[in-house]
Design an enzyme around this catalytic site. Structure first.
Site, PDB file in Angstrom:
ATOM      1  N   GLY A  25       0.786  -1.248   0.000  1.00 56.16           N
ATOM      2  CA  GLY A  25       0.000   0.000   0.000  1.00 56.16           C
ATOM      3  C   GLY A  25       0.811   1.287   0.000  1.00 56.16           C
ATOM      4  N   LEU A  26       0.440   2.172   0.904  1.00 56.54           N
ATOM      5  CA  LEU A  26       1.057   3.502   0.926  1.00 56.54           C
ATOM      6  C   LEU A  26       2.501   3.451   1.397  1.00 56.54           C
ATOM      7  CD1 LEU A  26      -1.931   5.619   2.330  1.00 56.54           C
ATOM      8  CD2 LEU A  26      -1.397   4.968  -0.028  1.00 56.54           C
ATOM      9  N   ARG A  46       4.866  -7.729   9.519  1.00 54.13           N
ATOM     10  CA  ARG A  46       4.865  -9.090  10.068  1.00 54.13           C
ATOM     11  C   ARG A  46       5.154 -10.143   9.008  1.00 54.13           C
ATOM     12  NH1 ARG A  46      -1.067  -8.550  12.226  1.00 54.13           N
ATOM     13  NH2 ARG A  46      -1.073  -7.616  10.152  1.00 54.13           N
ATOM     14  N   ASP A  72       6.849  -7.420  14.299  1.00 54.79           N
ATOM     15  CA  ASP A  72       5.527  -7.016  14.773  1.00 54.79           C
ATOM     16  C   ASP A  72       5.754  -5.804  15.671  1.00 54.79           C
ATOM     17  OD1 ASP A  72       3.119  -6.669  16.146  1.00 54.79           O
ATOM     18  OD2 ASP A  72       2.608  -8.792  15.938  1.00 54.79           O
ATOM     19  N   ARG A  74       4.147  -4.392  17.720  1.00 51.59           N
ATOM     20  CA  ARG A  74       3.615  -4.477  19.094  1.00 51.59           C
ATOM     21  C   ARG A  74       4.657  -4.994  20.077  1.00 51.59           C
ATOM     22  NH1 ARG A  74      -1.857  -7.513  17.108  1.00 51.59           N
ATOM     23  NH2 ARG A  74      -0.332  -8.411  15.674  1.00 51.59           N
ATOM     24  N   PHE A 104     -10.514  -2.008  11.071  1.00 55.23           N
ATOM     25  CA  PHE A 104     -11.680  -2.603  10.404  1.00 55.23           C
ATOM     26  C   PHE A 104     -12.898  -1.836  10.858  1.00 55.23           C
ATOM     27  CE2 PHE A 104     -10.350  -5.435  13.934  1.00 55.23           C
ATOM     28  CZ  PHE A 104     -11.359  -5.179  14.836  1.00 55.23           C
ATOM     29  N   TYR A 154      -9.476  11.633  10.770  1.00 53.70           N
ATOM     30  CA  TYR A 154     -10.326  11.433  11.959  1.00 53.70           C
ATOM     31  C   TYR A 154      -9.501  11.324  13.243  1.00 53.70           C
ATOM     32  CZ  TYR A 154      -9.827   6.332  10.971  1.00 53.70           C
ATOM     33  OH  TYR A 154      -9.355   5.072  10.730  1.00 53.70           O
ATOM     34  N   PRO A 195      -3.699  11.561   5.670  1.00 50.83           N
ATOM     35  CA  PRO A 195      -4.217  11.367   4.309  1.00 50.83           C
ATOM     36  C   PRO A 195      -5.739  11.220   4.305  1.00 50.83           C
ATOM     37  CG  PRO A 195      -2.624   9.629   4.942  1.00 50.83           C
ATOM     38  CD  PRO A 195      -3.062  10.335   6.192  1.00 50.83           C
ATOM     39  N   PRO A 197      -8.756   9.769   1.412  1.00 54.38           N
ATOM     40  CA  PRO A 197      -8.825   8.464   0.741  1.00 54.38           C
ATOM     41  C   PRO A 197      -7.788   8.264  -0.355  1.00 54.38           C
ATOM     42  CG  PRO A 197     -10.676   9.875   0.087  1.00 54.38           C
ATOM     43  CD  PRO A 197      -9.935  10.616   1.145  1.00 54.38           C
TER      44      PRO A 197
END
Ligand code: HXC
Ligand code: NAP
Length: 291
Positions: A25-26, A46, A72, A74, A104, A154, A195, A197
């Site tokens: 992706g980005l 990952r 990962d 985390r 999600f 957001y 960003p 969309p």
């Protein structure tokens, strides 16, 4: 024009830049452009197989050098390993782009506590882990550096149906502004990009599944009536990790074609009114002068 590379050749020559979530992706799009500008690139996520394949394709496309390290975000020890591998291969690290994320859509009341924590852990704690590991190293080594956090619009407006992501991105934005001040004295800049969309498989599969992609077409929400092009995001990211932006610190730059403001202005919905109605409205509002 907006889909053309912006910075001059070799603008990032000699710099080593780490992009989390850099295999897809980005992250992949930004990484490819950083390589084209002469940077050494480290990508992490990952899935080792995805990373390795991306690294090979990027090297072939740009002639640059890419180190793929699975991690990962985390797990702090895995993040420290990314730093160690980066130093072993390239000798230094100059910028960190916190781009890895999980998300999600779901009504919040349907989420388990673990579902909520999973997003917070990837987005907020993952960005904190990376920033902390690299920041400690830069401060120890007295090295000027920069952190670029990929948030969302957001992060400052909040958003229904992606509440864990909104909480986490809001936290990343707070970290950006806090460390811009606290670590400014070490020559470490912190900035963010929000960003709008930019369609990617990762985001669209999780946020607009099935028919939702057609029903909720993002370009209709954007005043410029289009979605973002990867190159225009890559141009902005490259500028923000380059020395050309040396005096920009603590900033969040929105690149969304005006999308979030479209949702905010009280009368913005009047866009739906046809041109011929405006004349009769003008007469009515002028007639109200004497009332
Ligand atoms: C409700 C869900 C769920 C869903 C998972 N869970 N998916 N709950 N709705 N769709 C719950 C699980 O049941 C579990 O809780 C908990 O979340 C953890 O799920 P795992 O599958 O074990 O987690 P993990 O393997 O770590 O995977 C993380 C993930 C996954 C976030 C769930 O989607 C992922 O790997 N995403 C990475 C890429 C990504 O999300 N990209 C999009 C970024 S887009 P229980 O209680 O059952 O144990 C973005 C852009 C925003 O941020 C703006 C766009 C315009
Ligand atoms: P993407 O392709 O799904 O990218 C997310 C990346 O994060 C993946 O490469 C994934 O790789 C990695 N990742 C997820 N969990 C991880 C973990 N625990 N540790 C390490 N890496 C992890 O989606 P994208 O659209 O390019 O998103 C990139 C960034 O842009 C995100 O921060 C997102 O919030 C932001 N953004 C995107 C949009 C948009 O329109 N696309 C809009 C606003 C903001 P693995 O699965 O291999 O780990």
């Amino acid at each position: 024009m907006y889909n053309q590379p912006m910075l001059r050749d070799d603008a990032l020559k000699g710099k080593t830049i780490v992009v989390t979530g850099g295999g897809t992706g980005l992250g992949r799009a930004m990484g490819t452009y950083l390589l084209q500008l002469g940077a050494n690139l480290v990508i992490t996520s990952r899935k080792a197989d995805v990373l390795q394949k991306t690294a090979e394709e990027m090297e072939k496309e740009t002639g640059g050098k890419v180190l793929a390290v699975s991690c990962d975000v985390r797990d702090y020890e895995q993040v420290e390993n990314v730093l160690a591998e980066t130093l072993k291969t390239f000798g230094s690290a100059d910028s960190l782009i916190n781009n890895a994320a999980g998300n999600f859509i779901s009504p919040t009341e349907r989420l388990s506590a673990n579902a909520f924590s999973t997003i917070i852990d990837i987005v907020l704690k993952g960005s904190v882990n990376c920033t902390l590991a690299f920041g400690k190293h830069w401060i120890r080594e007295k090295q000027a550096a920069s952190v670029l956090n990929i948030v969302t619009t957001y992060a400052f407006t909040g958003s229904a149906y992606v509440v864990p992501s909104a909480c986490a991105k809001g936290g990343v934005l707070a970290m950006t502004r806090s460390l811009a001040v606290e670590w400014g004295k070490y020559g470490i800049r912190s900035n963010a990009i929000a960003p709008g969309p930019f369609p990617t498989k990762g985001a669209w599969d999780r946020l607009l599944p099935g028919e939702l992609a057609e029903q909720f077409d993002f370009k209709n929400r954007v005043p410029l009536k289009r979605v973002g092009d990867y190159q225009e995001l890559a141009n902005l990211a490259a500028f923000l990790v380059s020395d050309f932006s040396s005096y920009i610190n603590g900033e969040v730059i929105t690149i969304d074609g005006g999308e979030w403001l479209q949702g905010a202005g009280q009368f913005n919905g009047l866009e739906a009114i046809p041109d011929d109605l405006w004349e009769s409205f003008a007469q009515m509002t002028r007639a109200a002068k004497g009332s």
